[in-house]
Design a protein around this motif. Structure first.
Motif, PDB file in Angstrom:
ATOM      1  N   ASP A  65       0.856  -1.187   0.000  1.00  0.00           N
ATOM      2  CA  ASP A  65       0.000   0.000   0.000  1.00  0.00           C
ATOM      3  C   ASP A  65       0.896   1.242   0.000  1.00  0.00           C
ATOM      4  O   ASP A  65       1.509   1.585   1.001  1.00  0.00           O
ATOM      5  CB  ASP A  65      -0.899  -0.019   1.233  1.00  0.00           C
ATOM      6  N   ASN A  68       0.291   6.075   1.634  1.00  0.00           N
ATOM      7  CA  ASN A  68       0.819   6.978   2.673  1.00  0.00           C
ATOM      8  C   ASN A  68       2.343   6.985   2.718  1.00  0.00           C
ATOM      9  O   ASN A  68       2.931   7.275   3.750  1.00  0.00           O
ATOM     10  CB  ASN A  68       0.269   6.577   4.044  1.00  0.00           C
ATOM     11  N   SER A  83       3.800   6.053   6.353  1.00  0.00           N
ATOM     12  CA  SER A  83       3.383   4.889   7.118  1.00  0.00           C
ATOM     13  C   SER A  83       2.794   3.810   6.221  1.00  0.00           C
ATOM     14  O   SER A  83       2.318   4.093   5.118  1.00  0.00           O
ATOM     15  CB  SER A  83       2.365   5.303   8.178  1.00  0.00           C
ATOM     16  N   PRO A  85       0.427  -0.082   6.528  1.00  0.00           N
ATOM     17  CA  PRO A  85      -0.488  -0.771   7.447  1.00  0.00           C
ATOM     18  C   PRO A  85       0.044  -2.079   8.030  1.00  0.00           C
ATOM     19  O   PRO A  85      -0.477  -2.552   9.030  1.00  0.00           O
ATOM     20  CB  PRO A  85      -1.724  -1.027   6.588  1.00  0.00           C
ATOM     21  N   GLU A  86       1.092  -2.660   7.433  1.00  0.00           N
ATOM     22  CA  GLU A  86       1.604  -3.943   7.919  1.00  0.00           C
ATOM     23  C   GLU A  86       3.117  -3.871   8.095  1.00  0.00           C
ATOM     24  O   GLU A  86       3.836  -3.344   7.230  1.00  0.00           O
ATOM     25  CB  GLU A  86       1.240  -5.056   6.943  1.00  0.00           C
ATOM     26  N   LEU A 112       4.724   2.042  11.178  1.00  0.00           N
ATOM     27  CA  LEU A 112       3.532   1.215  11.136  1.00  0.00           C
ATOM     28  C   LEU A 112       2.361   2.033  11.676  1.00  0.00           C
ATOM     29  O   LEU A 112       2.483   2.708  12.688  1.00  0.00           O
ATOM     30  CB  LEU A 112       3.755  -0.026  11.994  1.00  0.00           C
ATOM     31  N   TYR A 113       1.236   1.974  10.971  1.00  0.00           N
ATOM     32  CA  TYR A 113       0.058   2.641  11.501  1.00  0.00           C
ATOM     33  C   TYR A 113      -1.090   1.660  11.601  1.00  0.00           C
ATOM     34  O   TYR A 113      -1.130   0.654  10.901  1.00  0.00           O
ATOM     35  CB  TYR A 113      -0.350   3.850  10.662  1.00  0.00           C
ATOM     36  N   THR A 114      -2.000   1.975  12.483  1.00  0.00           N
ATOM     37  CA  THR A 114      -3.211   1.180  12.612  1.00  0.00           C
ATOM     38  C   THR A 114      -4.382   2.088  12.339  1.00  0.00           C
ATOM     39  O   THR A 114      -4.349   3.290  12.607  1.00  0.00           O
ATOM     40  CB  THR A 114      -3.334   0.573  14.019  1.00  0.00           C
ATOM     41  N   LYS A 115      -5.436   1.523  11.816  1.00  0.00           N
ATOM     42  CA  LYS A 115      -6.622   2.320  11.517  1.00  0.00           C
ATOM     43  C   LYS A 115      -7.319   2.688  12.820  1.00  0.00           C
ATOM     44  O   LYS A 115      -7.389   1.886  13.748  1.00  0.00           O
ATOM     45  CB  LYS A 115      -7.553   1.558  10.595  1.00  0.00           C
TER      46      LYS A 115
END
Length: 117
Positions: A65, A68, A83, A85-86, A112-115
């Motif tokens: 992805d 970002n 960032s 997502p994984e 790393l980011y989380t929603k």
């Protein structure tokens, strides 16, 4: 008399400290001045092309992805920021970027980011 000595000592210490900081900044800046891109702070057309090529390679990477991720290139050095997502995508991005012709090194600042919050 003592107050004058104390003030003189403070002025001398401040002067020595200031001069050592000025010398350190000047000696760090000298190697960068030899590079036109580094001294101007602006990306050259080649830098912009390299950044686009890296971003294109990232967008084609399987299960990656890129929405970002920000790519900056200066003289072959690519900086990745933003960032993903994984967790495994952080290393994947560096490997993909290193595989692009013209990339000499990669500085990976991806996080790393989380929603949600």
């Amino acid at each position: 008399m003592k107050a004058r000595n104390v003030v003189s000592l403070i002025v001398v210490v401040a002067g020595v400290t200031l001069m050592s900081n000025v010398y350190a900044q000047a000696s760090n800046a000298m190697p960068m001045a030899s590079s036109p891109a580094a001294s101007s702070g602006k990306a050259t057309p080649a830098d912009k092309t390299l950044a686009r090529e890296v971003r294109k390679a990232l967008s084609k990477a399987q299960n990656f992805d890129v929405s970002n991720v920000f790519v900056k290139a200066r003289g072959g050095v690519v900086t990745l920021s933003g960032s993903v997502p994984e967790g495994p995508q952080i290393q994947q991005a560096a490997e993909v970027a290193k595989g692009v012709p013209g990339v000499t090194s990669v500085s990976n600042h991806l996080a790393l980011y989380t929603k949600g919050y």
